[in-house]
Design a protein around this motif. Sequence first.
Motif, PDB file in Angstrom:
ATOM      1  N   HIS A 295       0.849  -1.191   0.000  1.00  0.00           N
ATOM      2  CA  HIS A 295       0.000   0.000   0.000  1.00  0.00           C
ATOM      3  C   HIS A 295       0.882   1.238   0.000  1.00  0.00           C
ATOM      4  O   HIS A 295       0.595   2.229  -0.671  1.00  0.00           O
ATOM      5  N   ASN A 296       1.989   1.161   0.754  1.00  0.00           N
ATOM      6  CA  ASN A 296       2.890   2.303   0.852  1.00  0.00           C
ATOM      7  C   ASN A 296       4.282   1.812   1.225  1.00  0.00           C
ATOM      8  O   ASN A 296       4.536   1.446   2.367  1.00  0.00           O
ATOM      9  N   TYR A 309       0.223  -4.648   1.309  1.00  0.00           N
ATOM     10  CA  TYR A 309      -1.110  -4.388   0.776  1.00  0.00           C
ATOM     11  C   TYR A 309      -2.128  -5.359   1.358  1.00  0.00           C
ATOM     12  O   TYR A 309      -1.944  -6.582   1.302  1.00  0.00           O
ATOM     13  N   TRP A 311      -5.663  -6.108   0.495  1.00  0.00           N
ATOM     14  CA  TRP A 311      -6.628  -5.785  -0.557  1.00  0.00           C
ATOM     15  C   TRP A 311      -8.069  -5.670  -0.074  1.00  0.00           C
ATOM     16  O   TRP A 311      -8.839  -4.874  -0.655  1.00  0.00           O
ATOM     17  N   GLY A 315      -7.498  -0.065  -0.561  1.00  0.00           N
ATOM     18  CA  GLY A 315      -6.655   1.122  -0.674  1.00  0.00           C
ATOM     19  C   GLY A 315      -5.831   1.133  -1.948  1.00  0.00           C
ATOM     20  O   GLY A 315      -5.827   0.181  -2.736  1.00  0.00           O
ATOM     21  N   ARG A 316      -5.115   2.225  -2.143  1.00  0.00           N
ATOM     22  CA  ARG A 316      -4.236   2.399  -3.296  1.00  0.00           C
ATOM     23  C   ARG A 316      -3.170   1.307  -3.323  1.00  0.00           C
ATOM     24  O   ARG A 316      -2.626   0.917  -2.292  1.00  0.00           O
ATOM     25  N   LEU A 317      -2.864   0.828  -4.518  1.00  0.00           N
ATOM     26  CA  LEU A 317      -1.821  -0.182  -4.696  1.00  0.00           C
ATOM     27  C   LEU A 317      -0.566   0.506  -5.214  1.00  0.00           C
ATOM     28  O   LEU A 317      -0.558   1.096  -6.289  1.00  0.00           O
ATOM     29  N   ASP A 318       0.495   0.411  -4.431  1.00  0.00           N
ATOM     30  CA  ASP A 318       1.732   1.145  -4.677  1.00  0.00           C
ATOM     31  C   ASP A 318       2.568   0.491  -5.785  1.00  0.00           C
ATOM     32  O   ASP A 318       2.805  -0.718  -5.762  1.00  0.00           O
ATOM     33  N   HIS A 490       1.065   3.935 -10.026  1.00  0.00           N
ATOM     34  CA  HIS A 490       0.325   3.358  -8.912  1.00  0.00           C
ATOM     35  C   HIS A 490      -1.121   3.137  -9.356  1.00  0.00           C
ATOM     36  O   HIS A 490      -1.557   3.683 -10.377  1.00  0.00           O
ATOM     37  N   ARG A 497      -8.217   5.772  -2.247  1.00  0.00           N
ATOM     38  CA  ARG A 497      -8.717   4.444  -2.562  1.00  0.00           C
ATOM     39  C   ARG A 497      -8.076   3.941  -3.852  1.00  0.00           C
ATOM     40  O   ARG A 497      -7.542   4.723  -4.645  1.00  0.00           O
ATOM     41  N   ILE A 498      -8.153   2.642  -4.080  1.00  0.00           N
ATOM     42  CA  ILE A 498      -7.645   2.079  -5.324  1.00  0.00           C
ATOM     43  C   ILE A 498      -8.463   2.632  -6.490  1.00  0.00           C
ATOM     44  O   ILE A 498      -9.681   2.834  -6.379  1.00  0.00           O
TER      45      ILE A 498
END
Length: 526
Positions: A295-296, A309, A311, A315-318, A490, A497-498
């Motif tokens: 995620h980060n 991550y 899932w 959240g955002r996928l780095d 990303h 959010r993703i």
Amino acid sequence: MNRDLVVGENYLLHSCLDFSATYMAVSTLEYDLEKNSSFASSQTVHALHRVILKKVHSHQRQSYFLYRKAAKTLRFLASAGENQDLASESLESLKHIVANSDGPSHRAAAEALGSLPLKIRAPSLNEESTTKVSSITWDELCGKTGLNEACHMKCMGRSLVFSLSSDLVFVIKLSRSNSDNAALNREALWMTYLQTVKHEFPIRFDIPTPYKFEETYLFRLTDFPDKLKNSVNNRMDSGIGFTVHPDYFVYPNPLPDEENIDRNNFMEVMKRNAYLLGRLASMGIVHTAPAPLFHNRLQRRRRCDGGYYEWPRGGRLDRWLMSCRYPNLGKSGIRDFEHLEAISGASSRYYRFVGNHLISIILIGASYFRNHDPERTGFNKKGFPVDARNLFCPDLMQELIEDSFNSYYEGFTGRKTGDRLPVDFDNFVSRLIDEFGVDRYMEEIFRVADQQEMSNVEFNEFLLERGFNRSTIERLPRGLEDITILTGPHLGGFNQRISLPELIHFAETAASYCICDRYIFDQRLY
């Protein structure tokens, strides 16, 4: 209590307009059934199913918690009651919700199915102490392995790869720290264990053969030929040694200057690895990083989750494309056994790991197309996102997803799939290509807190690796303000959010179906 149960069911079936009253009715139903599940009936299942699927309260911010409680009660009826017909009905009810809903109701039903206890007993490795490292000479190593100075050597990451023959290499995998020693020792133990059960894999899976030195897998060379040492970029300390087929270092998503994988070989490698991931998981052996997902990455040092991550949280996928650069799925099969973990079937972690596997397969598949032209990344000269969608083949992408899922499902459940997965594949593949093919999200924020945890040298090297020149770095004092850096692509903006919620929806559906059907086969509910 039975009369109270009927009253609660009738409220859920015919009213349930008030959110708080509905939540209390579901809670009371759950409480009563946990005390005596024999009072449950088909009407109970219908009432709970209606609460989730009708989505009367979907506008409520807390609706997920209502749906989760109702889904957990259905899951309880499926796994704790003695009535097999009612158990089957409860499972079919949850699967119907997964197939016909989205958003919080879909998530709640999928998580309920994903938490079903499976009859999987993980093996015990009986890990040995990692404090002892054997010291050996180069001549002793050569005598034991057939190695010599004439063998061609190349560095691949932290591995020194020596060619012994056309179909065999000897690998020294170097440790980076004391904690790495434990991971490498575990990797060698997994190699040894899997050699004893290789009959469990009916398809190609080249399992490395580790070497022991004075009863330990970890060793340290006391001398090393100068002409070889000068070619090594890594610190020569402890490591493990093993032999394996050269295909161990052939990836399914190569760059143009690497060994080519044509379309047919790509599909074969991906489907075979999907099966192996599922088969290993069915044996209680879970690969935790087919592709390392975060995620980060920047905040790994100060996050309790290590930045990994998760899932289900969406959240955002780095740095998705970079995560797929060296996947742990190869032409020889599953790679990097240090990431294997023994997990028994009662663990709710299976749901997350099965989803991780399937997401990783899709990401690696997308990187296969992007790697045909790796220079087309980021922003163009006018500052617009690079559009590389024409590198993708929609039909091949869909074939990859469906065939890989079917292979994974067969490996995990021991059965071939029956019905097609309830996913709108045309829309799903279109959305995948839109997000994987256009680099909209490149920015990352280098927080003050993360800068302060670095030394000046680490800070400078960090920025140099990310494209900053020295004169610019000199004007950026460490730890005074956040710094925006371009590290993407990303999937989603920083701390957002993703950007591809359809990927999470797919993972929820696919993982829950795998676990539910494995549970059905375990319990003979078919």
